[in-house]
Write a protein that holds these residues in place. Structure first.
Motif, PDB file in Angstrom:
ATOM      1  N   VAL A  93       0.924  -0.890   0.146  1.00 40.98           N
ATOM      2  CA  VAL A  93      -0.011   0.145  -0.097  1.00 40.98           C
ATOM      3  C   VAL A  93       0.874   1.327   0.050  1.00 40.98           C
ATOM      4  N   ALA A  94       0.575   2.250  -0.694  1.00 40.16           N
ATOM      5  CA  ALA A  94       1.432   3.404  -1.003  1.00 40.16           C
ATOM      6  C   ALA A  94       1.661   4.114   0.436  1.00 40.16           C
ATOM      7  N   ALA A  95       2.933   4.534   0.589  1.00 40.03           N
ATOM      8  CA  ALA A  95       3.316   5.189   1.938  1.00 40.03           C
ATOM      9  C   ALA A  95       2.264   6.549   2.226  1.00 40.03           C
ATOM     10  N   GLY A  96       2.394   6.883   3.530  1.00 32.97           N
ATOM     11  CA  GLY A  96       1.685   8.185   3.691  1.00 32.97           C
ATOM     12  C   GLY A  96       2.826   9.400   3.524  1.00 32.97           C
ATOM     13  N   THR A  97       2.280  10.611   3.921  1.00 26.72           N
ATOM     14  CA  THR A  97       3.174  11.701   3.340  1.00 26.72           C
ATOM     15  C   THR A  97       4.358  11.746   3.745  1.00 26.72           C
ATOM     16  N   ASN A  98       4.665  10.998   5.047  1.00 22.95           N
ATOM     17  CA  ASN A  98       6.085  10.860   5.693  1.00 22.95           C
ATOM     18  C   ASN A  98       6.875   9.643   4.919  1.00 22.95           C
ATOM     19  N   GLY A  99       6.371   8.839   4.158  1.00 24.16           N
ATOM     20  CA  GLY A  99       6.935   7.773   3.752  1.00 24.16           C
ATOM     21  C   GLY A  99       7.009   6.465   4.665  1.00 24.16           C
ATOM     22  N   TYR A 100       7.614   5.357   4.328  1.00 26.11           N
ATOM     23  CA  TYR A 100       7.625   4.414   5.143  1.00 26.11           C
ATOM     24  C   TYR A 100       8.460   4.285   6.265  1.00 26.11           C
ATOM     25  N   ALA A 101       8.259   3.906   7.579  1.00 22.64           N
ATOM     26  CA  ALA A 101       9.265   4.194   8.690  1.00 22.64           C
ATOM     27  C   ALA A 101      10.339   2.980   8.242  1.00 22.64           C
ATOM     28  N   ALA A 102      11.691   3.482   8.846  1.00 21.63           N
ATOM     29  CA  ALA A 102      12.713   2.485   8.467  1.00 21.63           C
ATOM     30  C   ALA A 102      12.530   1.230   9.273  1.00 21.63           C
ATOM     31  N   GLY A 103      13.048   0.224   8.806  1.00 19.26           N
ATOM     32  CA  GLY A 103      12.929  -1.009   9.453  1.00 19.26           C
ATOM     33  C   GLY A 103      13.281  -2.218   8.605  1.00 19.26           C
ATOM     34  N   ASN A 104      13.110  -3.435   9.034  1.00 19.63           N
ATOM     35  CA  ASN A 104      13.171  -4.563   8.341  1.00 19.63           C
ATOM     36  C   ASN A 104      11.940  -5.289   8.663  1.00 19.63           C
ATOM     37  N   TYR A 105      11.153  -5.179   7.589  1.00 18.08           N
ATOM     38  CA  TYR A 105       9.768  -5.681   7.484  1.00 18.08           C
ATOM     39  C   TYR A 105       9.594  -7.257   6.960  1.00 18.08           C
ATOM     40  N   GLN A 106       8.770  -7.815   7.569  1.00 16.52           N
ATOM     41  CA  GLN A 106       8.597  -9.153   7.177  1.00 16.52           C
ATOM     42  C   GLN A 106       7.064  -9.583   7.460  1.00 16.52           C
ATOM     43  N   GLY A 107       6.383 -10.663   6.728  1.00 14.13           N
ATOM     44  CA  GLY A 107       5.165 -10.894   6.812  1.00 14.13           C
ATOM     45  C   GLY A 107       4.872 -12.228   5.822  1.00 14.13           C
ATOM     46  N   THR A 108       3.816 -12.681   6.285  1.00 14.74           N
ATOM     47  CA  THR A 108       3.398 -13.916   5.404  1.00 14.74           C
ATOM     48  C   THR A 108       1.978 -13.893   4.796  1.00 14.74           C
ATOM     49  N   VAL A 109       1.743 -13.950   3.548  1.00 19.37           N
ATOM     50  CA  VAL A 109       0.371 -13.864   3.140  1.00 19.37           C
ATOM     51  C   VAL A 109      -0.245 -15.428   2.827  1.00 19.37           C
ATOM     52  N   ASN A 110      -1.220 -15.554   3.495  1.00 19.15           N
ATOM     53  CA  ASN A 110      -1.910 -16.698   3.610  1.00 19.15           C
ATOM     54  C   ASN A 110      -3.199 -16.651   2.893  1.00 19.15           C
ATOM     55  N   MET A 111      -3.431 -17.748   1.812  1.00 16.74           N
ATOM     56  CA  MET A 111      -4.554 -17.757   1.068  1.00 16.74           C
ATOM     57  C   MET A 111      -5.152 -18.909   1.084  1.00 16.74           C
ATOM     58  N   THR A 112      -6.638 -19.263   0.884  1.00 15.04           N
ATOM     59  CA  THR A 112      -7.201 -20.261   0.928  1.00 15.04           C
ATOM     60  C   THR A 112      -7.967 -20.196  -0.631  1.00 15.04           C
ATOM     61  N   PHE A 113      -7.922 -21.325  -1.186  1.00  8.41           N
ATOM     62  CA  PHE A 113      -8.687 -21.464  -2.501  1.00  8.41           C
ATOM     63  C   PHE A 113      -9.516 -22.554  -2.559  1.00  8.41           C
ATOM     64  N   GLU A 114     -10.801 -22.277  -3.306  1.00 11.54           N
ATOM     65  CA  GLU A 114     -11.666 -23.586  -3.000  1.00 11.54           C
ATOM     66  C   GLU A 114     -12.580 -23.740  -4.243  1.00 11.54           C
ATOM     67  N   THR A 115     -13.165 -24.879  -4.465  1.00 11.99           N
ATOM     68  CA  THR A 115     -14.057 -25.111  -5.570  1.00 11.99           C
ATOM     69  C   THR A 115     -15.368 -26.073  -5.046  1.00 11.99           C
ATOM     70  N   PRO A 116     -16.301 -25.972  -5.643  1.00 13.11           N
ATOM     71  CA  PRO A 116     -17.375 -26.937  -5.212  1.00 13.11           C
ATOM     72  C   PRO A 116     -16.970 -28.412  -5.029  1.00 13.11           C
ATOM     73  N   VAL A 117     -17.536 -29.169  -4.227  1.00  8.41           N
ATOM     74  CA  VAL A 117     -17.441 -30.489  -3.789  1.00  8.41           C
ATOM     75  C   VAL A 117     -17.930 -31.035  -5.205  1.00  8.41           C
ATOM     76  N   PRO A 118     -17.512 -32.039  -5.856  1.00  8.38           N
ATOM     77  CA  PRO A 118     -18.079 -32.701  -6.949  1.00  8.38           C
ATOM     78  C   PRO A 118     -19.191 -33.605  -6.450  1.00  8.38           C
ATOM     79  N   THR A 119     -20.148 -33.499  -7.457  1.00  8.72           N
ATOM     80  CA  THR A 119     -21.274 -34.353  -6.795  1.00  8.72           C
ATOM     81  C   THR A 119     -21.068 -35.631  -7.473  1.00  8.72           C
ATOM     82  N   VAL A 120     -21.718 -36.531  -6.854  1.00  5.17           N
ATOM     83  CA  VAL A 120     -21.526 -37.950  -7.104  1.00  5.17           C
ATOM     84  C   VAL A 120     -22.873 -38.451  -7.798  1.00  5.17           C
ATOM     85  N   GLY A 121     -22.823 -39.240  -8.856  1.00  7.09           N
ATOM     86  CA  GLY A 121     -24.077 -39.544  -9.457  1.00  7.09           C
ATOM     87  C   GLY A 121     -24.669 -40.528  -8.468  1.00  7.09           C
TER      88      GLY A 121
END
Length: 161
Positions: free
Chosen positions: A132-160
């Motif tokens: 995300v764009a920094a504010g008017t003072n810019g980003y604060a100095a530092g060593n930044y770390q993070g983890t992005v966790n995502m979930t992907f889904e599809t419908p459960v297949p129907t059984v005949g």
């Protein structure tokens, strides 16, 4: 008594002349998805930390993009969501992130990233993380770390019947 001392002495001497040893181990794993539904990275980029490079001239962080994910579902459309708000932190400072898959910006609510028709065949999808764009003072100095966790889904297949 002489006979008991000699074998014991030979055993003790034999262990004193043993080679030095070092043991190592390697963890291995494999994830083999079903042919009916999968969402994987194209290559190995997801298994390595990715840097959002800071540009000292512009004060901006370069997005992480140019990589792809590959997906398929024979059961229907594929949806994705973030498991939590995506951020990088350094101490008490944080930088928000925007994550998109197949040009769809993800949030913590499911969004369709691949239609049912497109999901029937293996489809390559662009992947992007940007700060995300920094504010008017810019980003604060530092060593930044993070983890992005995502979930992907599809419908459960129907059984005949």
């Amino acid at each position: 008594m002489k006979y008991l001392v000699i074998p014991f002495a030979m055993l003790a001497a034999g262990s004193a002349f043993a080679n030095q040893t070092v043991s190592k181990s390697v963890d291995v794993f494999a994830n083999i998805p079903t042919a009916e539904f999968y969402v994987e990275q194209d290559g190995t980029w997801m298994t390595q930390p990715q840097e959002l490079v800071y540009n000292a001239v512009t004060g901006a962080l370069r997005p992480f993009d140019g990589q792809r994910m590959v997906a398929r579902s024979t059961a229907g459309a594929i949806q994705a969501r973030l498991d939590s708000a995506p951020i990088m932190t350094s101490g008490s400072d944080s930088i928000g992130l925007t994550v998109s898959v197949n040009n769809v910006t993800l949030s913590t609510v499911n969004a369709e990233i691949l239609s049912e028709d497109d999901a029937k065949n293996r489809t390559f999808m662009p992947f992007k993380i940007e700060a995300v764009a920094a504010g008017t003072n810019g980003y604060a100095a530092g060593n930044y770390q993070g983890t992005v966790n995502m979930t992907f889904e599809t419908p459960v297949p129907t059984v005949g019947p």
